[in-house]
Design a protein around this motif. Sequence first.
Motif, mmCIF file in Angstrom:
data_model
loop_
_atom_site.group_PDB
_atom_site.id
_atom_site.type_symbol
_atom_site.label_atom_id
_atom_site.label_comp_id
_atom_site.label_asym_id
_atom_site.label_seq_id
_atom_site.Cartn_x
_atom_site.Cartn_y
_atom_site.Cartn_z
ATOM 1 N N ASN A 123 -87.991 24.704 -53.423
ATOM 2 C CA ASN A 123 -86.550 24.585 -53.236
ATOM 3 C C ASN A 123 -86.291 23.523 -52.168
ATOM 4 O O ASN A 123 -86.449 23.785 -50.974
ATOM 5 N N PRO A 124 -85.920 22.291 -52.549
ATOM 6 C CA PRO A 124 -85.721 21.222 -51.565
ATOM 7 C C PRO A 124 -84.723 21.575 -50.472
ATOM 8 O O PRO A 124 -84.918 21.202 -49.303
ATOM 9 N N ALA A 125 -83.656 22.295 -50.817
ATOM 10 C CA ALA A 125 -82.662 22.657 -49.802
ATOM 11 C C ALA A 125 -83.275 23.582 -48.753
ATOM 12 O O ALA A 125 -82.956 23.475 -47.562
ATOM 13 N N ARG A 126 -84.152 24.500 -49.181
ATOM 14 C CA ARG A 126 -84.802 25.383 -48.209
ATOM 15 C C ARG A 126 -85.800 24.607 -47.361
ATOM 16 O O ARG A 126 -85.924 24.847 -46.158
ATOM 17 N N LEU A 127 -86.495 23.647 -47.972
ATOM 18 C CA LEU A 127 -87.437 22.832 -47.214
ATOM 19 C C LEU A 127 -86.714 22.047 -46.124
ATOM 20 O O LEU A 127 -87.250 21.850 -45.027
ATOM 21 N N GLU A 128 -85.504 21.607 -46.402
ATOM 22 C CA GLU A 128 -84.730 20.871 -45.400
ATOM 23 C C GLU A 128 -84.450 21.740 -44.178
ATOM 24 O O GLU A 128 -84.411 21.237 -43.047
ATOM 25 N N ARG A 129 -84.261 23.026 -44.385
ATOM 26 C CA ARG A 129 -84.044 23.934 -43.255
ATOM 27 C C ARG A 129 -85.295 23.998 -42.371
ATOM 28 O O ARG A 129 -85.202 23.975 -41.143
ATOM 29 N N TYR A 130 -86.463 24.084 -43.005
ATOM 30 C CA TYR A 130 -87.704 24.093 -42.232
ATOM 31 C C TYR A 130 -87.913 22.764 -41.512
ATOM 32 O O TYR A 130 -88.395 22.730 -40.376
ATOM 33 N N LEU A 131 -87.554 21.677 -42.162
ATOM 34 C CA LEU A 131 -87.707 20.360 -41.535
ATOM 35 C C LEU A 131 -86.819 20.250 -40.306
ATOM 36 O O LEU A 131 -87.246 19.732 -39.261
#
Length: 344
Positions: A123-131
Amino acid sequence: MSDASDQTAQSLAALGWSEFFDTQLAPDDAGLEPMRIATVHRARMTAQAINGPVRLRLPPLANTAEYAVGDWVLVDPATQQPVRRLDRKTLLQRRTEGGQAPQLIAANVDTLFIVTSCNDDLNPARLERYLALANEAGTDPVVVLTKADQVPDPQPYLDQVTGLQRGLPVVTLNAKSPEAVQALAPWCGVGQTVALVGSSGVGKSSLLNTLAEKSGDEAQLTGDIRESDAKGRHTTTSRSLHGIAGGGWVIDTPGIRTLHVSDLSTGLDVLFAEIAELAPACRFRDCTHAHEPGCAVQAAVAAGKLDQTRIDRWRKLLDENRSNTPVARGPRGNKTTSLPGKRR
């Protein structure tokens, strides 16, 4: 420096010690032993010393929530009691819904392995949160795509991640294969510390077992993702520090189902660097990049230099960050913190 003190310095460096921590030592600390927190539980903690693991003795009324795995503490060797925690070089933390204080995830982490898998869990949007979380903490993020051996071609999954952040390293691998050690070796050298974060079932525990060469009773429990919805089960229930192949250290963390964005202004600027860099060229200082005339960001979208979906995701995270970040209110000397729009 004597041979004994030189060996001690080398041993501490292998645990992740650096000049940053060395400069915090005072003459009064001469009799104390630096140790690194390895596990944190409600009523007990363990640490890694140069001679091996140590069960720390906690003072009365000690609050273990103030410590994070990866912290450096100065310990009285006679009592095995921590005397002082050293300032952190980096700190990963998150605010939970309804929580008054941020939850500490890991301290003094050099690289954050954001683990996801080549399936519907990606999920790219969730990965952005981790980033954004990694950026705010000051750690270097690396996206690790596991289960690459279970798909005909991992390239479509790689394409979804590439470009989420400028200069972001992305690695595809089989978490159970010894080749994973070589793939991640650049970040796992002597004295380096990495942490694993991601949803449950993406292969974090399998990857830890491979990196730390754990098997049998020593291995972390693993759980597969359900085929019906690509969601996993929690197999890691607490954070812990482990030595890994290559001489580094890894901090394993429980799977995070929901990661709220809070206190991440710098992290968002790094994540969306192309937007942050254009903003000063906007006509209005408080431009929302939505409808104002003279908006440099919207001009870049119109020229095909910036994707509108990127703006939309930036705005969503920015709004969430503002809503979840506590602000100080009240007279000077008697301020209280609360969430925007909520009064006590």
